[in-house]
Design a protein around this motif. Structure first.
Motif, mmCIF file in Angstrom:
data_model
loop_
_atom_site.group_PDB
_atom_site.id
_atom_site.type_symbol
_atom_site.label_atom_id
_atom_site.label_comp_id
_atom_site.label_asym_id
_atom_site.label_seq_id
_atom_site.Cartn_x
_atom_site.Cartn_y
_atom_site.Cartn_z
ATOM 1 N N GLN A 40 0.843 -1.191 0.000
ATOM 2 C CA GLN A 40 0.000 0.000 0.000
ATOM 3 C C GLN A 40 0.883 1.247 0.000
ATOM 4 O O GLN A 40 1.855 1.340 0.740
ATOM 5 C CB GLN A 40 -0.919 0.026 1.218
ATOM 6 N N VAL A 41 0.516 2.197 -0.863
ATOM 7 C CA VAL A 41 1.274 3.440 -1.033
ATOM 8 C C VAL A 41 0.386 4.620 -0.664
ATOM 9 O O VAL A 41 -0.733 4.756 -1.171
ATOM 10 C CB VAL A 41 1.756 3.590 -2.490
ATOM 11 N N LEU A 42 0.885 5.470 0.203
ATOM 12 C CA LEU A 42 0.161 6.676 0.597
ATOM 13 C C LEU A 42 0.443 7.805 -0.402
ATOM 14 O O LEU A 42 1.595 8.059 -0.748
ATOM 15 C CB LEU A 42 0.615 7.118 1.993
ATOM 16 N N VAL A 43 -0.630 8.485 -0.843
ATOM 17 C CA VAL A 43 -0.491 9.667 -1.699
ATOM 18 C C VAL A 43 -1.210 10.820 -0.991
ATOM 19 O O VAL A 43 -2.424 10.983 -1.108
ATOM 20 C CB VAL A 43 -1.084 9.439 -3.099
ATOM 21 N N PRO A 44 -0.480 11.623 -0.207
ATOM 22 C CA PRO A 44 -1.118 12.709 0.550
ATOM 23 C C PRO A 44 -1.513 13.878 -0.343
ATOM 24 O O PRO A 44 -0.845 14.172 -1.329
ATOM 25 C CB PRO A 44 -0.033 13.114 1.559
ATOM 26 N N LEU A 114 -2.822 4.134 8.593
ATOM 27 C CA LEU A 114 -1.703 3.882 7.690
ATOM 28 C C LEU A 114 -0.932 2.623 8.053
ATOM 29 O O LEU A 114 0.193 2.419 7.586
ATOM 30 C CB LEU A 114 -0.742 5.079 7.701
ATOM 31 N N SER A 115 -1.537 1.756 8.830
ATOM 32 C CA SER A 115 -0.807 0.595 9.354
ATOM 33 C C SER A 115 -0.284 -0.333 8.260
ATOM 34 O O SER A 115 0.678 -1.076 8.475
ATOM 35 C CB SER A 115 -1.698 -0.198 10.312
ATOM 36 N N PHE A 120 5.346 5.987 0.408
ATOM 37 C CA PHE A 120 4.524 7.155 0.113
ATOM 38 C C PHE A 120 5.094 7.890 -1.087
ATOM 39 O O PHE A 120 6.279 7.761 -1.427
ATOM 40 C CB PHE A 120 4.398 8.077 1.324
ATOM 41 N N TYR A 121 4.230 8.653 -1.738
ATOM 42 C CA TYR A 121 4.606 9.430 -2.923
ATOM 43 C C TYR A 121 4.030 10.824 -2.782
ATOM 44 O O TYR A 121 2.822 10.993 -2.596
ATOM 45 C CB TYR A 121 4.067 8.751 -4.188
ATOM 46 N N VAL A 144 2.886 8.976 11.950
ATOM 47 C CA VAL A 144 1.819 8.003 11.673
ATOM 48 C C VAL A 144 2.211 6.912 10.691
ATOM 49 O O VAL A 144 1.537 5.872 10.625
ATOM 50 C CB VAL A 144 0.532 8.706 11.176
ATOM 51 N N LEU A 145 3.292 7.100 9.933
ATOM 52 C CA LEU A 145 3.714 6.044 9.011
ATOM 53 C C LEU A 145 4.424 4.924 9.763
ATOM 54 O O LEU A 145 5.191 5.179 10.688
ATOM 55 C CB LEU A 145 4.649 6.603 7.944
ATOM 56 N N PRO A 146 4.197 3.674 9.367
ATOM 57 C CA PRO A 146 4.931 2.566 9.987
ATOM 58 C C PRO A 146 6.428 2.681 9.732
ATOM 59 O O PRO A 146 6.861 3.312 8.768
ATOM 60 C CB PRO A 146 4.354 1.325 9.285
#
Length: 221
Positions: A40-44, A114-115, A120-121, A144-146
């Protein structure tokens, strides 16, 4: 920037920051992160970015975070996707296959949200924020990021006095200072982009220089 500022930008379709194609640096450098398949990739502050589609096409699960309901709904509608919508305490979650967007305040994100994120990008989040909020943004991201994650960051630098943001100028020294405590920061590219057609609107605002920077971030904690 206050939430109302961004809501008005989307309502008035003042979204010059939205790119009509996948970001070239994402396509060129993402493989260097060696993110596992199905991660899983976070895109804020994702807006309706086409970069999310590209990441999903690489076999990844995408978790965007966006304040504007209009942006989120436009993303799924423009891609011909039907999203399942679920209300949560701090967000409205839109889901379609490997694509999820949490609609709400980025600073309401928790470690539980975000577990599963392994990377992230960020192409548009850091440069969308004035200096005090940039510090808060990176601190919250780190909180909050692992552990063990990686990131790809695209930044913009110019003489801040030449124009008011957004987008804001974020110099290399600031990137090193903001991210260096949690991540190992590797510079991948610095490029003068004044001659590119997509930046004409920025140059018309009086910029004397305009550089894009690309960074690879790796968690050292």
């Amino acid at each position: 920037m206050h939430a109302e500022f961004w809501h008005k930008r989307w309502e008035r379709s003042e979204i010059g920051f939205h790119q009509q194609q996948t970001n070239r640096y994402l396509q060129r450098y993402w493989a260097q992160l060696a993110v596992p398949d199905n991660a899983q990739v976070l895109v804020p502050l994702c807006g309706k970015s086409l970069d999310m589609l590209w990441l999903a096409g690489q076999g990844l699960r995408v978790l965007g975070v966006e304040l504007s309901h209009k942006a989120v709904e436009a993303f799924f509608a423009e891609q011909g996707l039907t999203a399942q919508v679920r209300s949560e305490p701090h967000f409205i979650r839109y889901s379609s296959g490997p694509l999820e967007i949490l609609c709400g305040d980025f600073f309401a994100l928790s470690a539980d949200d975000l577990s599963q994120c392994q990377a992230f990008y960020d192409r548009a989040a850091l440069i969308a924020l004035p200096e005090p909020l940039r510090q808060r943004y990176v601190a919250h991201l780190a909180a909050v990021l692992p552990q063990g994650g990686k990131g790809l960051l695209v930044s913009l630098d110019y003489q801040q006095e030449d124009m008011p943001g957004p987008p804001f100028a974020v110099a290399d020294a600031e990137v090193q200072r903001l991210y260096g405590g949690r991540w190992q920061v590797q510079r991948l590219l610095q490029q003068d982009v004044r001659g590119e057609a997509e930046n004409a609107r920025l140059l018309q605002r009086g910029l004397s220089r305009l550089d894009e920077w690309v960074y690879r971030l790796e968690d050292v904690l």
